[in-house]
Scaffold this motif. Structure first.
Motif, short mmCIF file in Angstrom:
data_model
loop_
_atom_site.label_atom_id
_atom_site.label_comp_id
_atom_site.label_asym_id
_atom_site.label_seq_id
_atom_site.Cartn_x
_atom_site.Cartn_y
_atom_site.Cartn_z
N VAL A 117 0.83 -1.21 0.00
CA VAL A 117 0.00 0.00 0.00
C VAL A 117 0.86 1.27 0.00
O VAL A 117 0.51 2.27 -0.62
N LEU A 118 2.01 1.22 0.65
CA LEU A 118 2.87 2.40 0.66
C LEU A 118 3.52 2.63 -0.71
O LEU A 118 3.74 3.77 -1.10
N ALA A 119 3.78 1.56 -1.44
CA ALA A 119 4.33 1.72 -2.79
C ALA A 119 3.34 2.44 -3.69
O ALA A 119 3.73 3.26 -4.54
N LYS A 120 2.04 2.15 -3.53
CA LYS A 120 1.02 2.84 -4.32
C LYS A 120 0.78 4.25 -3.79
O LYS A 120 0.61 5.21 -4.56
N PHE A 121 0.78 4.42 -2.48
CA PHE A 121 0.53 5.73 -1.89
C PHE A 121 1.61 6.74 -2.27
O PHE A 121 1.32 7.93 -2.43
N ARG A 122 2.86 6.29 -2.45
CA ARG A 122 3.92 7.20 -2.88
C ARG A 122 3.58 7.84 -4.22
O ARG A 122 3.84 9.03 -4.44
N VAL A 123 3.02 7.06 -5.12
CA VAL A 123 2.65 7.58 -6.43
C VAL A 123 1.52 8.60 -6.29
O VAL A 123 1.55 9.67 -6.90
N ASP A 124 0.51 8.29 -5.48
CA ASP A 124 -0.59 9.23 -5.27
C ASP A 124 -0.09 10.52 -4.63
O ASP A 124 -0.49 11.62 -5.02
N TYR A 125 0.81 10.38 -3.67
CA TYR A 125 1.36 11.57 -3.00
C TYR A 125 2.15 12.44 -3.98
O TYR A 125 2.10 13.68 -3.90
N SER A 126 2.86 11.82 -4.92
CA SER A 126 3.69 12.59 -5.84
C SER A 126 2.85 13.55 -6.69
O SER A 126 3.35 14.58 -7.14
N GLN A 127 1.57 13.24 -6.89
CA GLN A 127 0.70 14.10 -7.67
C GLN A 127 0.17 15.28 -6.86
O GLN A 127 -0.36 16.23 -7.42
N PHE A 128 0.29 15.19 -5.54
CA PHE A 128 -0.22 16.25 -4.67
C PHE A 128 0.84 16.74 -3.69
O PHE A 128 0.52 17.20 -2.61
N SER A 129 2.10 16.61 -4.06
CA SER A 129 3.19 17.02 -3.17
C SER A 129 3.00 18.46 -2.74
O SER A 129 2.81 19.36 -3.56
N GLY A 130 3.03 18.68 -1.43
CA GLY A 130 2.83 20.02 -0.89
C GLY A 130 1.40 20.31 -0.50
O GLY A 130 1.14 21.30 0.19
N GLU A 131 0.45 19.47 -0.90
CA GLU A 131 -0.95 19.65 -0.52
C GLU A 131 -1.07 19.49 0.99
O GLU A 131 -0.62 18.50 1.58
N HIS A 132 -1.68 20.47 1.65
CA HIS A 132 -1.70 20.52 3.11
C HIS A 132 -2.29 19.25 3.72
O HIS A 132 -1.73 18.69 4.67
N GLU A 133 -3.42 18.77 3.19
CA GLU A 133 -4.08 17.60 3.77
C GLU A 133 -3.19 16.36 3.67
O GLU A 133 -3.18 15.53 4.58
#
Length: 272
Positions: free
Chosen positions: A177-193
């Motif tokens: 799940v963390l391997a997939k979440f890293r990709v999702d996070y990369s699209q919103f890097s810096g997003e406060h939430e």
């Protein structure tokens, strides 16, 4: 002669600015206008681009595109119109707009409830915003989880004790799940939430601290996973984007073998 794509772009932008009035966008309307709507110079000023750049965009000229996101906001495009604009201009989807798109069509909810398998809907940050009755029986009752903790990553890594009783399953699950979440996070890097969630996970989860900086990434959610619930289930999960809700992900957990299919069928019959 202008090709069909450029003609569509030109007509689309003209109609979008034509449906807005200066008053709607906070501009004074001191002069009489021969045609309704905003002028090209109005759109350019509001979007922070030159009149020449916007004129060339509307004319479908080959230009270096960098401000079409601001144009879409200025013209108050819907999410569908925004995707259409980016497809015409750049031949690609627009960048993610944010995490607030939690609208779920009633038809999607009815479809989920008709399934003889678990299904959930979550945001790009993995906040669970909808689920069916099968998901409640097979996994957990999300309604009983406080709203602020109704995040699938938090549930799996911190709150769900069933995985911690099966350490091999837990370690495999956490890495996946963390391997997939890293990709999702990369699209919103810096997003406060997103940053708030990561800070909380770092404070509360030792496994998150150990694995978060791993280089492993997964660009898709498909996969076969063994779940310890109901004597063991083998489920194959796939994800889809509900039409008209690009910020959401529908995850469906289908049986991977006949034993699991039989168990899910019995659960579905008991719910009916």
């Amino acid at each position: 002669m202008m090709d069909a794509r450029k003609a569509q772009l030109s007509e689309f932008l003209r109609r979008c600015r034509g449906r807005l009035t200066p008053a709607k966008v906070g501009l004074p309307d001191r002069r009489r206008r021969r045609t309704p709507g905003l002028r090209r110079e109005d759109v350019a000023a509001l979007a922070g681009v030159s009149v020449t750049w916007y004129t060339w965009l509307e004319q479908g000229r080959d230009i270096q595109v960098s401000a079409d996101a601001r144009v879409s906001e200025t013209l108050r495009l819907s999410s569908t119109e925004r995707e259409y604009l980016f497809a015409l201009v750049q031949n690609r989807p627009p960048p993610p707009k944010g995490l607030g798109d939690a609208g779920i069509m009633p038809a999607v909810r009815r479809m989920m409830e008709s399934l003889a398998m678990p299904a959930i809907v979550m945001t790009a940050r993995w906040d669970v915003v909808a689920w069916n009755s099968m998901a409640v029986v097979v996994f957990r009752d999300y309604e009983k989880i406080p709203l602020k903790r109704r995040n699938l990553l938090r549930i799996l890594l911190i709150d769900d004790a069933i995985y911690r009783r099966e350490s091999a399953l837990y370690d495999t699950m956490a890495q996946r799940v963390l391997a997939k979440f890293r990709v999702d996070y990369s699209q919103f890097s810096g997003e406060h939430e997103f940053e708030v969630l990561i800070d909380e996970l770092e404070q509360e989860s030792e496994v998150f601290r150990q694995l978060w900086n791993s280089p492993e990434v997964r660009g898709h959610s498909e996969g076969v996973v063994e779940y310890p619930q109901h004597g063991g289930l083998k489920l194959e999960h796939t994800s889809y984007v509900p039409e008209g809700a690009s910020g959401l992900r529908l995850v469906i957990y289908a049986p991977h073998d006949e034993v699991t299919a039989g168990k899910l069928e019995r659960i579905k019959r008991e719910l009916e």
